[in-house]
Write a protein that holds these residues in place. Structure first.
Motif, PDB file in Angstrom:
ATOM      1  N   TRP A  91       1.125  -1.013   0.074  1.00 44.71           N
ATOM      2  CA  TRP A  91      -0.058  -0.117   0.174  1.00 44.71           C
ATOM      3  C   TRP A  91       0.669   1.387   0.892  1.00 44.71           C
ATOM      4  O   TRP A  91       0.494   2.490  -0.024  1.00 44.71           O
ATOM      5  CB  TRP A  91      -0.975   0.016   0.805  1.00 44.71           C
ATOM      6  N   ALA A  92       2.248   1.375   0.372  1.00 46.72           N
ATOM      7  CA  ALA A  92       2.754   2.088  -0.184  1.00 46.72           C
ATOM      8  C   ALA A  92       3.219   2.957  -0.781  1.00 46.72           C
ATOM      9  O   ALA A  92       3.721   3.762  -0.979  1.00 46.72           O
ATOM     10  CB  ALA A  92       4.620   1.809   0.957  1.00 46.72           C
ATOM     11  N   GLN A  93       2.596   2.211  -2.261  1.00 49.19           N
ATOM     12  CA  GLN A  93       2.772   2.734  -3.338  1.00 49.19           C
ATOM     13  C   GLN A  93       1.591   3.037  -4.003  1.00 49.19           C
ATOM     14  O   GLN A  93       0.213   3.318  -3.471  1.00 49.19           O
ATOM     15  CB  GLN A  93       3.191   1.455  -4.569  1.00 49.19           C
ATOM     16  N   ASP A  94       1.661   4.184  -4.891  1.00 49.02           N
ATOM     17  CA  ASP A  94      -0.053   4.851  -5.345  1.00 49.02           C
ATOM     18  C   ASP A  94      -0.587   3.675  -6.014  1.00 49.02           C
ATOM     19  O   ASP A  94      -0.208   2.807  -6.541  1.00 49.02           O
ATOM     20  CB  ASP A  94       0.559   6.166  -6.673  1.00 49.02           C
ATOM     21  N   ASP A  95      -1.842   3.679  -5.960  1.00 50.38           N
ATOM     22  CA  ASP A  95      -2.198   2.910  -6.435  1.00 50.38           C
ATOM     23  C   ASP A  95      -3.465   3.706  -7.967  1.00 50.38           C
ATOM     24  O   ASP A  95      -3.564   4.272  -7.648  1.00 50.38           O
ATOM     25  CB  ASP A  95      -4.311   2.687  -5.205  1.00 50.38           C
ATOM     26  N   SER A  96      -3.399   2.487  -8.902  1.00 50.68           N
ATOM     27  CA  SER A  96      -4.042   3.550 -10.074  1.00 50.68           C
ATOM     28  C   SER A  96      -3.960   2.385 -10.841  1.00 50.68           C
ATOM     29  O   SER A  96      -3.841   1.116 -11.352  1.00 50.68           O
ATOM     30  CB  SER A  96      -1.871   4.330 -10.877  1.00 50.68           C
ATOM     31  N   LEU A  97      -4.140   2.516 -13.009  1.00 49.11           N
ATOM     32  CA  LEU A  97      -4.639   1.701 -13.660  1.00 49.11           C
ATOM     33  C   LEU A  97      -4.349   2.156 -14.810  1.00 49.11           C
ATOM     34  O   LEU A  97      -3.974   3.595 -15.096  1.00 49.11           O
ATOM     35  CB  LEU A  97      -5.951   1.830 -13.565  1.00 49.11           C
ATOM     36  N   ARG A  98      -4.672   1.752 -16.051  1.00 49.98           N
ATOM     37  CA  ARG A  98      -4.637   1.670 -17.366  1.00 49.98           C
ATOM     38  C   ARG A  98      -5.583   1.284 -17.602  1.00 49.98           C
ATOM     39  O   ARG A  98      -6.358   0.595 -17.735  1.00 49.98           O
ATOM     40  CB  ARG A  98      -3.020   1.276 -17.904  1.00 49.98           C
ATOM     41  N   MET A  99      -6.296   2.615 -18.696  1.00 51.98           N
ATOM     42  CA  MET A  99      -7.329   2.021 -19.950  1.00 51.98           C
ATOM     43  C   MET A  99      -7.063   2.075 -20.882  1.00 51.98           C
ATOM     44  O   MET A  99      -6.890   3.225 -21.620  1.00 51.98           O
ATOM     45  CB  MET A  99      -8.653   3.313 -19.413  1.00 51.98           C
ATOM     46  N   ARG A 100      -6.807   1.209 -21.854  1.00 44.66           N
ATOM     47  CA  ARG A 100      -6.919   1.488 -23.570  1.00 44.66           C
ATOM     48  C   ARG A 100      -5.346   1.853 -23.931  1.00 44.66           C
ATOM     49  O   ARG A 100      -4.973   2.674 -24.862  1.00 44.66           O
ATOM     50  CB  ARG A 100      -7.345   2.088 -24.761  1.00 44.66           C
ATOM     51  N   GLY A 101      -4.592   1.024 -22.431  1.00 42.43           N
ATOM     52  CA  GLY A 101      -2.874   1.445 -22.609  1.00 42.43           C
ATOM     53  C   GLY A 101      -2.925   3.218 -22.784  1.00 42.43           C
ATOM     54  O   GLY A 101      -1.729   3.037 -22.574  1.00 42.43           O
ATOM     55  N   VAL A 102      -2.866   3.897 -22.314  1.00 37.77           N
ATOM     56  CA  VAL A 102      -2.871   4.884 -21.353  1.00 37.77           C
ATOM     57  C   VAL A 102      -3.629   5.447 -19.646  1.00 37.77           C
ATOM     58  O   VAL A 102      -4.308   4.112 -19.127  1.00 37.77           O
ATOM     59  CB  VAL A 102      -3.258   6.274 -21.883  1.00 37.77           C
ATOM     60  N   ALA A 103      -2.985   5.964 -19.360  1.00 39.77           N
ATOM     61  CA  ALA A 103      -2.904   6.472 -17.160  1.00 39.77           C
ATOM     62  C   ALA A 103      -3.569   7.372 -17.259  1.00 39.77           C
ATOM     63  O   ALA A 103      -4.693   7.747 -16.387  1.00 39.77           O
ATOM     64  CB  ALA A 103      -2.401   5.794 -16.890  1.00 39.77           C
ATOM     65  N   THR A 104      -2.700   8.625 -17.884  1.00 43.87           N
ATOM     66  CA  THR A 104      -2.965   9.693 -17.454  1.00 43.87           C
ATOM     67  C   THR A 104      -4.359  10.540 -17.785  1.00 43.87           C
ATOM     68  O   THR A 104      -5.163  11.084 -17.468  1.00 43.87           O
ATOM     69  CB  THR A 104      -2.189  11.127 -18.131  1.00 43.87           C
ATOM     70  N   GLU A 105      -5.202   9.921 -18.877  1.00 43.84           N
ATOM     71  CA  GLU A 105      -5.921  10.452 -20.443  1.00 43.84           C
ATOM     72  C   GLU A 105      -7.353   9.603 -19.264  1.00 43.84           C
ATOM     73  O   GLU A 105      -8.050   9.561 -20.530  1.00 43.84           O
ATOM     74  CB  GLU A 105      -5.301   9.693 -21.470  1.00 43.84           C
TER      75      GLU A 105
END
Length: 619
Positions: A91-105
């Motif tokens: 849990w010390a790392q950010d919880d994130s994901l990718r959708m259709r190959g991108v993360a920021t967008e």
């Protein structure tokens, strides 16, 4: 001066709303009894349910979230086709994901409020999902495809709207949980119905001990400690609703040998919403304070975001129409505690009118969405963008919805990307927004609960890190790359008996990018094939679940030829729960065969086997 100009625009807009109301436009005024309106449907200002939205849509209910016994939002979303979490260990790392190959967008909304912050980098998720506790979530709506015509920046690959619980949905309960790696969680919540307004309150504490997180140069590095406290309050009365979230989490980990890095994150979020059958007004504020204490540098990040949005649903003759305007202010200040010349402060303002209307062409509907974005950037390049979207869809005699959608998308650079500076990082205030198009064609059957969707996504001016001085490890963010992603997604839910059900999800996608226009296309860091299968058994007080996730033809993230993160693997999870009238006991095991895998070419490793025991008492 810019702040005064932007504020004057907001005042002019509110004055226009008042004049409309005075002349009979019925804005924020109703005769007769108060009628509480339902939430606006994600992905459309006109549709009355997700089944009517002409895009690939998914909904995860509170019952499904509770049944999954998931610990994070990414674990819940990992079951949606086309979403890759490949969640990191600890849990010390950010919880994130990718959708259709991108993360920021990918745009995250919470109760319709955009949650992207002002301090993310390139190819990074723009919000930390750890700051949205599952205990406060009523449902999650996922809409794939272009969303900028309705929601503006960040919605290139799609929109994820997290709807939190109203006070009447809060359970009065106490939860205690323990598990692997010194994991502990304690939570209390209560719903109170009053004479004037209803109240929902929640408090949550999580902590975790040492966890291996990275394998690099034949050494294993660890997350050393994680502590989190969060709380929320929800109030509702008539057509009004107020929500507040507070949280703090502290993370320590080893970035490399004989070094310790630490993040201290604090956030406060508020919103006030009014909604009736025609109108919705929402005001919000996000206050984020992050302290980073590293082996090489130390910084304080202070980001404030304020916003106001108005939407009205009406008609123009026989044409259904929804229109509105959104205002957003962002402020970011960074104090470098080592090199004071690297400290900076920046701000920007965004005003965006939007409209959506629908026509009937024979037995086919045509929806058109338009949004004009105007960004006033402090000491940087101002931006204006026109984002259109068009959809054709029809429902056949069997209830299946066929659709074809095309839309413009864009993503603004963050204030951090524009202005951040350090001993290794140069600012670039002339960064351009990423721009592109997204196309979707699909069929969904809400009755039989299956869908299939073809998609294509392209973006120009993709923001990447550019090395300027390799000898001194200096660089900056720049518009370097082109990106494209195409593929097919689908999901099928099949009940075998009244007690036994089966869910299957499938994604094949090809994500590629160019570092510069003259470079060849290369793999874009996304698994090419993902298969998900879940078998659920629900019989009286007993509930059991067995699920498997397959990742195949994994893509490489760099050009070095490193074959890490390129192996296929399968993870298997299992849940056994016993629910009584006032008690719930759950035993959950994740990655039960202890599959070892590398997430990316930086050497981060996937979660090892974990076991959790949860006890909940309901009052």
């Amino acid at each position: 001066m810019k702040l005064l100009l932007s504020f004057s625009k907001v005042i002019m807009f509110l004055s226009f709303l008042y004049l409309w109301s005075f002349l009979g436009g019925e804005v924020l005024a109703q005769e007769g009894p108060v009628t509480v309106a339902p939430e606006l449907v994600t992905g459309s200002r006109l549709a009355e349910s997700l089944d009517e939205v002409p895009q690939a849509t998914y909904v995860i209910t509170a019952e499904e979230i509770e049944r999954s016994r998931a610990k994070t939002l990414s674990e819940v979303l990992d079951k949606i086709p086309g979403i890759s979490t490949l969640r990191k260990n600890s849990w010390a790392q950010d919880d994130s994901l990718r959708m259709r190959g991108v993360a920021t967008e990918v745009l995250i909304l919470v109760d319709g409020v955009p949650y992207y912050n002002a301090s993310y980098g390139a190819d990074m998720f723009n919000v930390d999902l750890r700051s949205i506790p599952l205990e406060s979530v009523e449902r999650v709506e996922v809409i794939k495809g272009a969303g900028s015509a309705l929601y503006g920046s960040m919605a290139a690959a799609g929109v994820i709207n997290i709807i939190t619980k109203t006070p009447d949905k809060y359970k009065t309960s106490i939860i205690a949980e323990g598990g692997s790696n010194d994991w502990r969680r304690y939570s209390v919540s209560a719903g109170i119905k009053g004479d004037v307004f209803d109240v929902g309150i929640r408090y949550n504490h999580r902590e975790e001990g040492e966890v291996p997180i990275r394998y690099y140069n034949d050494e294993v590095y660890k997350a050393l400690d994680y502590d989190e406290d969060s709380a929320s309050i929800a109030l509702s009365w008539g057509n009004w609703r107020f929500g507040a979230d507070f949280g703090s989490y502290d993370s320590k980990w080893e970035p490399y040998k004989d070094a310790v890095d630490r993040y201290e994150d604090d956030y406060k979020r508020f919103y006030l919403k009014y909604a009736d059958l025609k109108n919705e007004v929402i005001a919000y504020a996000h206050l984020i304070d992050r302290k980073y204490k590293g082996s090489d540098d130390s910084n304080n990040y202070d980001g404030d975001i304020w916003g106001l949005e108005f939407t009205q649903r009406t008609s123009m003759g026989d044409i259904p129409l929804a229109w509105g305007v959104a205002y957003r202010f962002e402020d970011l200040s960074v104090d470098d505690l080592v090199i004071y010349d690297n400290s900076f402060k920046a701000e920007r303002h965004n005003i965006a009118p939007f409209v959506q209307f629908s026509f009937l062409l024979g037995d086919t509907f045509m929806d058109i969405g338009l949004r004009y974005e105007n960004w006033d950037v402090d000491n940087g390049k101002d931006e204006s963008e026109f984002a259109p979207k068009i959809s054709f869809y029809r429902q056949d005699a069997s209830g299946k919805l066929w659709y074809l959608t095309a839309g413009r998308s864009f993503a603004m650079p963050s204030l951090y990307q524009l202005y951040s500076k350090s001993s290794w990082h140069d600012p670039n205030p002339n960064l351009l927004p990423e721009k592109g198009w997204a196309y979707d064609f699909g069929i969904k059957d809400p009755v039989s609960k299956w869908n299939i969707n073809l998609f294509y996504l392209e973006m120009d001016d993709k923001i990447k890190w550019e090395t300027i001085d390799s000898e001194n490890f200096r660089g900056r963010y720049n518009n370097l790359a082109e990106f494209r992603s195409w593929g097919i997604e689908g999901q099928l839910e099949k009940p075998f008996t009244t007690n036994l059900s089966w869910i299957n999800g499938m994604t094949w996608q090809k994500a590629e990018e160019k570092q510069t226009s003259s470079d060849p296309w290369r793999k874009g860091g996304t698994p090419q094939l993902e298969l998900y299968s879940e078998l659920n058994y629900d019989n009286g007080p007993w509930f059991g679940s067995l699920s498997a996730h397959y990742y195949g033809k994994r893509e490489k993230d760099n050009l070095s030829g490193d074959d890490r993160a390129d192996d296929d693997f399968v993870t298997v999870d299992a849940i056994l729960a016993y629910d009584m009238e006032n008690y719930k006991i759950t035993l959950a095991a994740y990655n039960i065969f202890d599959e070892e895998y590398i997430i990316d070419t930086s050497g981060y490793i996937g979660p090892e086997r974990r076991v959790y025991l949860t006890f909940e008492h309901l009052f």
